[in-house]
Write an enzyme that holds these catalytic residues in place. Sequence first.
Site, PDB file in Angstrom:
ATOM      1  N   ASP A  86       3.777  61.839  37.531  1.00  0.00           N
ATOM      2  CA  ASP A  86       5.107  61.257  37.743  1.00  0.00           C
ATOM      3  C   ASP A  86       6.154  62.356  37.961  1.00  0.00           C
ATOM      4  O   ASP A  86       7.076  62.206  38.770  1.00  0.00           O
ATOM      5  CB  ASP A  86       5.498  60.404  36.530  1.00  0.00           C
ATOM      6  CG  ASP A  86       4.671  59.131  36.434  1.00  0.00           C
ATOM      7  OD1 ASP A  86       4.007  58.795  37.432  1.00  0.00           O
ATOM      8  OD2 ASP A  86       4.691  58.499  35.364  1.00  0.00           O
ATOM      9  N   GLU A 142       2.335  56.372  45.908  1.00  0.00           N
ATOM     10  CA  GLU A 142       2.635  57.729  46.361  1.00  0.00           C
ATOM     11  C   GLU A 142       3.121  57.718  47.808  1.00  0.00           C
ATOM     12  O   GLU A 142       3.010  58.722  48.513  1.00  0.00           O
ATOM     13  CB  GLU A 142       1.387  58.623  46.258  1.00  0.00           C
ATOM     14  CG  GLU A 142       0.869  58.818  44.859  1.00  0.00           C
ATOM     15  CD  GLU A 142      -0.209  57.811  44.517  1.00  0.00           C
ATOM     16  OE1 GLU A 142      -1.064  57.533  45.359  1.00  0.00           O
ATOM     17  OE2 GLU A 142      -0.157  57.272  43.394  1.00  0.00           O
TER      18      GLU A 142
END
Length: 593
Positions: A482, A508
Amino acid sequence: MRGMLIIGLYLLAMLAHAGVAMSARDALRYRTEADPHGLIADMRQQLDKLGGSAAPAQERDLLWLMGTAAVNVNDDTALTEALLRLDSLAAARHYDLAAASAGFLRSRHLIASGNGDGISEALRAAAKVQDATDPKIIAWAKYNLCDAYAMSERASGAMPLCEQAQDAYRALGDTWSLAEAENDQGVNFAGLNQPEKAIELYQRSRQHFASLGAEQMVAMVGDNLAQMYLKVGRAKEALLLSQASLAQEQATGRISDALVSRANIALDYATLGQSARALSTISAAVDDARAAKMDGLLPELLERRSRMSEQAGQPRQALDDAREVIRLLGERNATTLHSDEVSLEARYATRENELRIQTLEHQNRLQELALKTAQAEAAEHVESQQRQALVGMLTKGVSVALILIAGLLYLLLRAQRRYAAELRVQALRDPLTGVDNRRAFMQRATALLGDDHAPRLTHVLMLIDFDHFKRVNDSAGHPQGDRVLSMVADYLSCAIVDVGHIARIGGEEFAVLCPRLGADAGLRLAETLRAGVAALSLPAAVPLDHITISIGVALFDGDRCHDLGSWMRAADAALYSAKSFGRNRVVASSLLH
């Protein structure tokens, strides 16, 4: 309906004879725990009698009871039947409550068996009825979410949901459901290693069940209470509670609950110094869990046997059990399941914000009307003051008071408008990276293509995806993954700040929208972004030299890319080509050549 009434009256008569007050609805819920096999048979018979004449709500209630009992006794046949009929009812009648009921039953089964992601299933089910206005449905959905998180040992996520469920059931006067929610909250405090608070919740739950005459539920919660008694040094009391609970669970065929009780009894024996008896009891529970395919309970049972084997001088068995626990937990926490769950949680929270915004906007409208009314009354009193000079100071005082009230209403309205605006921003913002989310991107792109005054044939769209991002999560863990996502998003935002907008549209995957940039400048910018990301220094906790991205670029040409859907497909096809040709590269859609 007549058959259901007969069953309910029969149970009420039995309970009345025993001096117990329990509603017909609570009596049926009691049977899901105390007589699950009998209840399944009765529900099948009732459904067969009703045939196609059952009202949707009545059919859903019968199937929910049947499915709940089936989960309690691990009856896959009955559960499958209930799920199929609920799905059919939901599709045929567009009945969201039936679809949510099927989802919550699947969630319970997945959590009990350990096969799949029960949390995600529960979130999908709750989303089906998220717009409901009936307080009973809202409370029911909150409790089932609370139960899913609590049974998955996710105390931090469960506690606010369980608290909301308790408040709702107190307001509704539903003692049975309140007792269930209190039991789950006790599980949460136990998971947070706060035994005294857990004991308080379990005792409160037992008192509520006892007030309804549900003695088997009192014993069931007693097994949870026994675990906390053991933590605070009351092992003998714990053993008695767990043995009483086990006797009832075995009598009613509740396999999962019985396995938990046997594990607790083994721990009680170990605490009381009876190590051989403890090891024999936990080993039998492990064997029975395997036979019943209760994979959701295996890690906890194996972990207990591992500790007991080590204490009994059996290091080989202890090591084998510890390795199997690691393998089972690794399978349970697979990356794909984690990603699905995070995405569903975000969507559920976003919808909650939208509902709060609607409520605030409604309140704002009411306050606007109140403000206008107060202003009109103030003006009327001022005019009255001018006409009636004899009223004097009294009239002036009332006028001033009304003007002050109008001013306060105006300030309150302005504050609520600011709050509503903040919620709107949250609903369009990705919580991890701080950039726009998919919803904001779609709104921005749709508005851009709908602007007739903008030269649309020069708009550029880029789709960006990380290369081999799973390596980051596998090597450094999801928190570091993250952190990398946020770091790259910050770089991309700064790099395109003067020419476009960035949004996170998937796990992503990012999109960059560049109005009126043109094909040549768009390709140069894409290459700059690719090279810039590859040159970024990763955090020290990430054992990789660098991270790379692949970019697909498409120009809105008004012909083959004539709307947002075709434009995104062109960019996605270019991104796919970038991935196929080795990654870490920019590929333009064929429309640019």
